[in-house]
Structure formats: structure tokens, C-alpha cells
Scaffold this active site. Sequence first.
Site, mmCIF file in Angstrom:
data_model
loop_
_atom_site.group_PDB
_atom_site.id
_atom_site.type_symbol
_atom_site.label_atom_id
_atom_site.label_comp_id
_atom_site.label_asym_id
_atom_site.label_seq_id
_atom_site.Cartn_x
_atom_site.Cartn_y
_atom_site.Cartn_z
ATOM 1 N N GLY A 164 -12.220 7.663 -10.038
ATOM 2 C CA GLY A 164 -11.037 7.617 -10.908
ATOM 3 C C GLY A 164 -11.461 7.075 -12.259
ATOM 4 N N ILE A 166 -11.626 4.054 -13.438
ATOM 5 C CA ILE A 166 -12.517 2.880 -13.425
ATOM 6 C C ILE A 166 -13.919 3.294 -12.953
ATOM 7 C CG2 ILE A 166 -12.905 0.564 -12.477
ATOM 8 C CD1 ILE A 166 -9.835 0.244 -12.332
ATOM 9 N N THR A 244 -14.989 -4.224 -6.556
ATOM 10 C CA THR A 244 -13.965 -4.765 -7.459
ATOM 11 C C THR A 244 -12.622 -4.083 -7.177
ATOM 12 O OG1 THR A 244 -14.686 -3.129 -9.085
ATOM 13 C CG2 THR A 244 -15.464 -5.394 -9.402
ATOM 14 N N ARG A 246 -10.388 -3.376 -3.673
ATOM 15 C CA ARG A 246 -9.521 -4.193 -2.825
ATOM 16 C C ARG A 246 -10.327 -4.669 -1.627
ATOM 17 N NH1 ARG A 246 -6.614 -4.765 -6.451
ATOM 18 N NH2 ARG A 246 -4.400 -4.299 -6.652
ATOM 19 N N GLU A 275 -6.731 -13.174 0.387
ATOM 20 C CA GLU A 275 -6.982 -13.885 -0.875
ATOM 21 C C GLU A 275 -6.006 -15.032 -0.997
ATOM 22 O OE1 GLU A 275 -7.026 -11.089 -4.123
ATOM 23 O OE2 GLU A 275 -8.773 -10.045 -3.330
ATOM 24 N N HIS A 294 -11.082 -12.500 -7.788
ATOM 25 C CA HIS A 294 -10.220 -11.392 -8.241
ATOM 26 C C HIS A 294 -9.908 -11.500 -9.743
ATOM 27 C CE1 HIS A 294 -7.172 -8.248 -6.584
ATOM 28 N NE2 HIS A 294 -7.581 -7.916 -7.792
ATOM 29 N N ALA A 296 -11.599 -9.336 -12.154
ATOM 30 C CA ALA A 296 -12.252 -8.237 -12.882
ATOM 31 C C ALA A 296 -11.469 -7.815 -14.128
ATOM 32 C CB ALA A 296 -12.474 -7.041 -11.963
HETATM 33 C C1 DGY Z 1 -5.064 -4.485 -10.259
HETATM 34 O O1 DGY Z 1 -4.455 -4.362 -11.327
HETATM 35 O O2 DGY Z 1 -4.782 -3.846 -9.263
HETATM 36 C C2 DGY Z 1 -6.210 -5.414 -10.251
HETATM 37 O O3 DGY Z 1 -6.734 -5.609 -9.005
HETATM 38 C C3 DGY Z 1 -5.799 -6.726 -10.871
HETATM 39 O O4 DGY Z 1 -6.608 -6.851 -11.933
#
Ligand code: DGY
Length: 334
Positions: A164, A166, A244, A246, A275, A294, A296
Site C-alpha cells: 500500500g 506505506i 510497524t 499491527r 499494547e 507504537h 512510527a
Molecule cells: C495508525 O494510524 O493506524 C497508526 O498505527 C498510528 O500511527
Amino acid sequence: MTPPLAGERSQPRVFVTRRLPGGALDRLASETAFDLWQDELPPPREQLLRGVRQADGLLCLLTDTIDDELLAAAPGLRVVSTMAVGYDHIDVEAATRRGVLVTNTPGVLTESTADFAFALLLAAARRLPEAERAVRDGRWTSWHPSFLLGRAAHDATLGIVGLGTIGQAVARRARGFQMRLLYSSRTRKPDIEEELGIDYRSFEELLAEADFVSVHVPLTPETRHLFDDDAFQRMKPTAVFVNTARGGVVDQAALYRALASNRIAAAAIDVTEAEPLAPDDPLLRLPNLLVTPHIASASVTTRERMAELAVENLLEALAGRKPPHCVNAEVLAQ
Ligand code: DGY
């Protein structure tokens, strides 16, 4: 909780589950009557249920569980706006059934998240946390040819699971490091393959070929525990695993076994199944694990943009217009 603003009862009522960075709440204050949960920690369930009871809109975070029980407790709710791209904390199906719009904040966090994934990749590859600890612990006694040897990222093969926005942003960074690029994904993306010089592989092929594996899939029933014993078993013993996305995409017990037995070389994770990670979690005893809380997307500008977009989504929905990022647009046609 702050009481609704006097004289503004005709304005939509909104419950916000945390203070937000930047000026996003000022805009909300001028257009709605909102209750704000002031604590640094998420509202306990009871407070969340109480908060939404009279609300037309909810602005929440990924730490808030928005399920059918909560939606049932909020008969006037028209929109749930989460300040996150991931919406696995929301029962979207239940929201759709109840005619509640769900919105999220994609796009604005892409580059910061990719920066961080790459930072984790390099830090784990070159053993940054161990090296820093060695200096602080007085174990830097001399330059030594084989002290803290890590793995080179340049010229290595990076396997991106989920291409995607990212995943693509991570690929662009990796090109600068002359990495060879592979990806696996539900659907092939020929245009992006061409543009980024990235080759498609099945999930299993990617695991077998990659020196670094970076995860960028959403958490869904299909991706839950995608990385299990079998997946780690398929990876190279020299491989570095980066997550990074889930925590639920990884079977954390399997990750522990893979790292503890040196089945893979190292992992760098920003997300965990539960978490926060408990301070006594066995993962924390492993020298080849790097874990961050968490963060990022946690750059100042990105978090401000996420907050602004969450407010924009919410206000547009409350005004009866299509919000910029709507997860269940079908509600608008109901
Ligand atoms: C999200 O937006 O889903 C991220 O994990 C939080 O930064």
C-alpha cells in the site's frame, strides 16, 4: 469531562477521547459542543460509554474499542472519526448496520511511518541498541575486528509484505540504499512494479528470499497471525523482521521462539499484540529484539495533520457531507 458549552446546545455534540496535538480542537470548539476526556490514559470503558451516550460524533484513537455494545449505547451517533489509518479497533460492520459513518486518517502519516520503519530496519541490522548499551555499560574496551558485527542493508534484499502507500514509501527509501526489492500482496501492482523496480513474489517465496522483511498490511481476520511459526521457519536464519503495522499480524509467541532459537537473526517492532507490552514480557529478555512503543507516526507535523484530518472528517460527516476519508461510504447511500 468538560460540560457542554453553554448556549451551544443546537451545535452537534461530540465526545473526544484525548487531547490532540496542534490546533485541531480549536476548530472543533468553534463548530461543536464537545466533551473532552482530559486524562493522558484512554477513558475506561464506563466513561467511554457515558461519553457517547448523547453524542452525535465521536473522535477516538486506536486505543478505544468501538464495538456494537458501544454503538448501541449511543443512539444519536452519526460518525466515528478515528485519528489513525488503521481501524481494526472499530467494528465497521456494526457501524454500517447502524448507519454510523466511520472515518480514518490515511495519507498524512505515510512518510513518517516509512521513515520509522527504515530507522528500525537499520537499527536492528546494525545492532544500534546493543551497541549503545555496550558503551554505557563500559564494554567499549577497544576497536575490535569482530565487535558487534551487524548486517549490511545496502545491496541486501528487502521483502515488503503489503504494498500500500506505506509499503511503497518504504520501497522508495530502500532504493536509495541500493536494496533489491520484492513484495507480496493480495493483488499484483504492475505499474508500481515498473515505477519502483520491485518484483512480485508469493508470500512464501518472499520469506525465503528476503534478508529483511517489513510488514505493511492492515490487521484483518485474514492477516491475523500471518507471521506464525511456519512463516518464521521459512525465513533465512540471517533475516531481520520489521513490523510497524499491527501487533496482531504476528503470533508473538512464535516470534519469541524464532528469536530465542536464532531461527531468525533479529526483529524490530513498533507494535505488539497487546499494547502496551508488559514490562515482564519474555520478549524483553531477548538481545536480538528492538521494540518501540507504537510511535512510527509520531513526528510533530504528522500527528498534527492526523488530528486536523480527524476533525475535518468528523465535521464534514456531521454537516451531512462526504468526509475526505470514509471507510464505509455505503452509509451515505442508506
Ligand atoms: C495508525 O494510524 O493506524 C497508526 O498505527 C498510528 O500511527
